[in-house]
Write a protein that holds these residues in place. Structure first.
Motif, PDB file in Angstrom:
ATOM      1  N   TYR A 323       0.865  -1.182   0.000  1.00 47.00           N
ATOM      2  CA  TYR A 323       0.000   0.000   0.000  1.00 47.00           C
ATOM      3  C   TYR A 323       0.897   1.226   0.000  1.00 47.00           C
ATOM      4  O   TYR A 323       2.051   1.159   0.421  1.00 47.00           O
ATOM      5  CB  TYR A 323      -0.997   0.005   1.168  1.00 47.00           C
ATOM      6  CG  TYR A 323      -0.468   0.419   2.529  1.00 47.00           C
ATOM      7  CD1 TYR A 323       0.109  -0.511   3.379  1.00 47.00           C
ATOM      8  CD2 TYR A 323      -0.588   1.733   2.982  1.00 47.00           C
ATOM      9  CE1 TYR A 323       0.568  -0.141   4.633  1.00 47.00           C
ATOM     10  CE2 TYR A 323      -0.136   2.105   4.232  1.00 47.00           C
ATOM     11  CZ  TYR A 323       0.445   1.168   5.062  1.00 47.00           C
ATOM     12  OH  TYR A 323       0.895   1.533   6.292  1.00 47.00           O
ATOM     13  N   ASP A 324       0.387   2.336  -0.558  1.00 49.95           N
ATOM     14  CA  ASP A 324       1.196   3.542  -0.672  1.00 49.95           C
ATOM     15  C   ASP A 324       0.360   4.758  -0.271  1.00 49.95           C
ATOM     16  O   ASP A 324      -0.506   5.190  -1.030  1.00 49.95           O
ATOM     17  CB  ASP A 324       1.689   3.696  -2.120  1.00 49.95           C
ATOM     18  CG  ASP A 324       2.583   4.918  -2.275  1.00 49.95           C
ATOM     19  OD1 ASP A 324       2.776   5.658  -1.287  1.00 49.95           O
ATOM     20  OD2 ASP A 324       3.084   5.136  -3.398  1.00 49.95           O
ATOM     21  N   PRO A 325       0.603   5.305   0.906  1.00 55.81           N
ATOM     22  CA  PRO A 325      -0.263   6.392   1.410  1.00 55.81           C
ATOM     23  C   PRO A 325       0.120   7.787   0.911  1.00 55.81           C
ATOM     24  O   PRO A 325      -0.586   8.747   1.213  1.00 55.81           O
ATOM     25  CB  PRO A 325      -0.052   6.308   2.927  1.00 55.81           C
ATOM     26  CG  PRO A 325       1.360   5.839   3.068  1.00 55.81           C
ATOM     27  CD  PRO A 325       1.632   4.936   1.897  1.00 55.81           C
ATOM     28  N   GLU A 326       1.203   7.912   0.136  1.00 56.75           N
ATOM     29  CA  GLU A 326       1.734   9.244  -0.192  1.00 56.75           C
ATOM     30  C   GLU A 326       0.694  10.182  -0.812  1.00 56.75           C
ATOM     31  O   GLU A 326       0.648  11.366  -0.502  1.00 56.75           O
ATOM     32  CB  GLU A 326       2.949   9.126  -1.130  1.00 56.75           C
ATOM     33  CG  GLU A 326       4.223   8.713  -0.414  1.00 56.75           C
ATOM     34  CD  GLU A 326       4.553   9.597   0.794  1.00 56.75           C
ATOM     35  OE1 GLU A 326       4.579  10.830   0.639  1.00 56.75           O
ATOM     36  OE2 GLU A 326       4.757   9.052   1.893  1.00 56.75           O
ATOM     37  N   LEU A 327      -0.155   9.627  -1.697  1.00 59.05           N
ATOM     38  CA  LEU A 327      -1.162  10.450  -2.375  1.00 59.05           C
ATOM     39  C   LEU A 327      -2.058  11.192  -1.376  1.00 59.05           C
ATOM     40  O   LEU A 327      -2.517  12.313  -1.645  1.00 59.05           O
ATOM     41  CB  LEU A 327      -2.013   9.562  -3.289  1.00 59.05           C
ATOM     42  CG  LEU A 327      -3.106  10.249  -4.096  1.00 59.05           C
ATOM     43  CD1 LEU A 327      -2.506  11.210  -5.114  1.00 59.05           C
ATOM     44  CD2 LEU A 327      -3.984   9.222  -4.800  1.00 59.05           C
ATOM     45  N   ASP A 332      -6.750  18.400   0.563  1.00 55.38           N
ATOM     46  CA  ASP A 332      -6.861  19.637   1.347  1.00 55.38           C
ATOM     47  C   ASP A 332      -8.282  19.949   1.786  1.00 55.38           C
ATOM     48  O   ASP A 332      -8.507  20.932   2.488  1.00 55.38           O
ATOM     49  CB  ASP A 332      -6.230  20.822   0.590  1.00 55.38           C
ATOM     50  CG  ASP A 332      -6.961  21.154  -0.708  1.00 55.38           C
ATOM     51  OD1 ASP A 332      -7.922  20.426  -1.053  1.00 55.38           O
ATOM     52  OD2 ASP A 332      -6.576  22.141  -1.363  1.00 55.38           O
ATOM     53  N   ILE A 333      -9.251  19.132   1.383  1.00 56.04           N
ATOM     54  CA  ILE A 333     -10.624  19.278   1.890  1.00 56.04           C
ATOM     55  C   ILE A 333     -11.234  17.889   2.085  1.00 56.04           C
ATOM     56  O   ILE A 333     -10.756  16.909   1.529  1.00 56.04           O
ATOM     57  CB  ILE A 333     -11.550  20.109   0.952  1.00 56.04           C
ATOM     58  CG1 ILE A 333     -11.526  19.542  -0.486  1.00 56.04           C
ATOM     59  CG2 ILE A 333     -11.187  21.573   0.954  1.00 56.04           C
ATOM     60  CD1 ILE A 333     -12.527  20.216  -1.415  1.00 56.04           C
ATOM     61  N   SER A 334     -12.294  17.835   2.905  1.00 55.24           N
ATOM     62  CA  SER A 334     -12.970  16.558   3.161  1.00 55.24           C
ATOM     63  C   SER A 334     -13.784  16.133   1.947  1.00 55.24           C
ATOM     64  O   SER A 334     -14.127  16.964   1.095  1.00 55.24           O
ATOM     65  CB  SER A 334     -13.907  16.696   4.356  1.00 55.24           C
ATOM     66  OG  SER A 334     -15.011  17.513   3.990  1.00 55.24           O
ATOM     67  N   HIS A 355      -7.626  19.241  -5.500  1.00 55.08           N
ATOM     68  CA  HIS A 355      -7.838  18.926  -4.078  1.00 55.08           C
ATOM     69  C   HIS A 355      -7.260  17.582  -3.635  1.00 55.08           C
ATOM     70  O   HIS A 355      -7.032  17.379  -2.446  1.00 55.08           O
ATOM     71  CB  HIS A 355      -9.329  18.979  -3.749  1.00 55.08           C
ATOM     72  CG  HIS A 355      -9.904  20.350  -3.910  1.00 55.08           C
ATOM     73  ND1 HIS A 355      -9.547  21.403  -3.095  1.00 55.08           N
ATOM     74  CD2 HIS A 355     -10.780  20.857  -4.822  1.00 55.08           C
ATOM     75  CE1 HIS A 355     -10.183  22.505  -3.478  1.00 55.08           C
ATOM     76  NE2 HIS A 355     -10.930  22.188  -4.524  1.00 55.08           N
ATOM     77  N   TYR A 356      -7.047  16.662  -4.581  1.00 59.16           N
ATOM     78  CA  TYR A 356      -6.519  15.349  -4.167  1.00 59.16           C
ATOM     79  C   TYR A 356      -5.278  14.917  -4.942  1.00 59.16           C
ATOM     80  O   TYR A 356      -4.808  13.785  -4.783  1.00 59.16           O
ATOM     81  CB  TYR A 356      -7.623  14.281  -4.268  1.00 59.16           C
ATOM     82  CG  TYR A 356      -8.785  14.575  -3.324  1.00 59.16           C
ATOM     83  CD1 TYR A 356      -8.558  14.759  -1.967  1.00 59.16           C
ATOM     84  CD2 TYR A 356     -10.079  14.711  -3.802  1.00 59.16           C
ATOM     85  CE1 TYR A 356      -9.603  15.069  -1.096  1.00 59.16           C
ATOM     86  CE2 TYR A 356     -11.133  15.013  -2.936  1.00 59.16           C
ATOM     87  CZ  TYR A 356     -10.877  15.197  -1.583  1.00 59.16           C
ATOM     88  OH  TYR A 356     -11.900  15.508  -0.726  1.00 59.16           O
ATOM     89  N   GLY A 357      -4.754  15.798  -5.791  1.00 58.81           N
ATOM     90  CA  GLY A 357      -3.497  15.499  -6.490  1.00 58.81           C
ATOM     91  C   GLY A 357      -3.600  14.370  -7.502  1.00 58.81           C
ATOM     92  O   GLY A 357      -2.602  13.739  -7.841  1.00 58.81           O
TER      93      GLY A 357
END
Ligand SMILES: [Zn+2]
Length: 450
Positions: A323-327, A332-334, A355-357
């Motif tokens: 798994y890769d959590p970097e993303l 920046d928002i819910s 907002h999520y890259g």
């Protein structure tokens, strides 16, 4: 007849014996009986939620605890608990049915640890980032058959004599007809609070200025904002914790403070992994505030646990081990705020990048998002966005509901405890620490000595 000398030595020995047993009792009481108890509940916070937060944020305050274990969570009528039954277990030491607030399954009121603390003359406080009338906080001061009776729960809070009340959920305290009210009757509970001597604070700067209890601060109509969306005028959970400790610390008999990270659960229901991390991190900051106080004070027990785990958060799935959590760092928002932007007509590709890259959306994904946005169903939109992110991180949620596994338990300070426990045993232990004869004798002794 006993000779005078023998009698004199007998009396001296007896006095010595009494003094030594008193001294040894004091040592035991001092080492095991906390003056203050801070109970911190991460609503919905399972071990994966903490692990993911640690991976992204580095070492946590939760890593500093000296003792702990795990707590089971099942309720009286369901292997998967809700916050009402789990809150009741932690607040009273008894199992009850899902939905019930500090009553037995046959609806007898169960005494809560906060009520016991009050009986012993201690100060009391309740903090949450959810509604103050939501199930977890309610379990400490209210008794109802149904957690949805929030009008009644609000009334019970006004009469509970809690010294410090900080969180969200004004709407059940406002007279019906006034803007933002959700009450079905004409009671004005804000005014009731004022009449019985509470100071009312309504934003962060007013809260920071509060210098004495009783004080009540309800900062939002419903839940406080998600950490990712929090506005400057809303205090953080760490700021509320610091203020509550400052106001309660002067209490001669000590204090009991319950702090709930209430929105970890909500972000996990939304399957918003970055949101979960932000909420756990904010809760951990509050834990740091409590722990710093406990370290300096030396007489405070801090307990951190959860009522249940939410979302079935899994770090890795499928046949490959990764798994890769970097993303998740880009968020920046819910999801809740993001879904509202899409429903307002914002461009899907541009918004996901901003907002999520995510800059590599497939046409198939864009269509799927577009279709679900048209339904205007918030939870469905959140689930689809969650799926798009999961595909790239391999961090997945297996449910939008609670799940049934055990939750972490961490303790620090005098009376620290641990092991693999049932959640009722956690509640019972807090109950004993607050109600124990040792505590009463010890505080009376200390009163005379100091
Ligand atoms: Zn929940």
């Amino acid at each position: 007849m006993v000779p005078y000398n023998t009698m004199k030595w007998g009396v001296i020995l007896m006095v010595l014996f009494l003094l030594t047993s008193l001294a040894s009792f004091q040592v035991r009481a001092e080492s095991e009986t906390p003056k203050n108890v801070i109970l911190m509940i991460g609503d919905g916070m399972g071990t994966a939620h903490i692990t993911l937060t640690r991976i992204l944020s580095g070492e946590l305050n939760m890593d500093q605890f000296s003792a702990g274990g795990l707590a089971t969570t099942y309720s009286n009528n369901n292997l998967i608990t809700d916050s009402a039954a789990a809150g009741t277990a932690l607040a009273t030491g008894h199992k009850t049915n899902n939905g019930v607030i500090s009553q037995s399954p046959d609806h007898r009121d169960l005494k809560t640890v906060l009520e016991i603390a009050k009986e012993n003359g201690m100060g009391t406080g309740i903090i949450t980032t959810s509604r103050i009338t939501d199930a977890t906080p309610a379990c400490f001061y209210a008794h109802t058959e149904n957690r949805d009776e929030e009008d009644a729960i609000a009334e019970q809070l006004v009469n509970a004599g809690v010294d410090v009340i900080l969180g969200g959920g004004q709407s059940h305290f406002l007279q019906s007809g006034t803007e933002g009210s959700k009450r079905e009757d004409s009671l004005d509970l804000v005014n009731e609070f004022k009449n019985i001597g509470y100071e009312i604070v309504s934003n962060k700067s007013e809260m920071l200025k509060a210098s004495q209890s009783p004080v009540v601060g309800l900062f939002t109509p419903a839940e406080m904002s998600f950490e990712l969306d929090r506005r400057a005028e809303e205090p953080s959970i760490a700021e509320m914790t610091k203020k509550a400790i400052q106001l309660l610390n002067g209490k001669r008999e000590g204090f009991f403070l319950m702090i709930e990270g209430g929105r970890i659960d909500h972000e996990a229901h939304a399957n918003d992994a970055a949101g979960v991390v932000a909420e756990v991190k904010a809760f951990d900051d509050a834990i740091g505030t409590a722990l710093n106080f406990a370290r300096e004070d030396g007489k405070t027990l801090v307990i951190v646990t959860a009522d249940h785990s939410t979302g079935g958060l899994t770090l890795g799935r499928g046949t490959k081990q990764w798994y890769d959590p970097e993303l998740l760092r880009s968020a920046d928002i819910s999801f809740e705020k993001f879904a509202s932007l899409l429903m307002e007509g914002k461009d899907i590709k541009e918004s996901l990048a901003e907002h999520y890259g995510i800059a590599d959306l497939t046409e198939e994904e864009v269509k799927k998002i577009d279709d679900v946005v048209k339904t205007k169903k918030l939870y469905d939109i959140e689930a689809v966005i969650g799926g798009v992110i999961s595909k790239r991180t391999n961090i997945v949620f297996t449910t939008t509901q609670h799940e049934g596994s055990a939750v972490p338990l961490l303790t620090y300070g005098p009376g620290a405890f641990g092991g693999f426990m049932d959640n009722t045993e956690v509640g019972e232990t807090v109950n004993e620490l607050l109600a124990g004869e040792e505590r009463n004798i010890f505080s009376r002794l200390m009163e005379r000595i100091c």
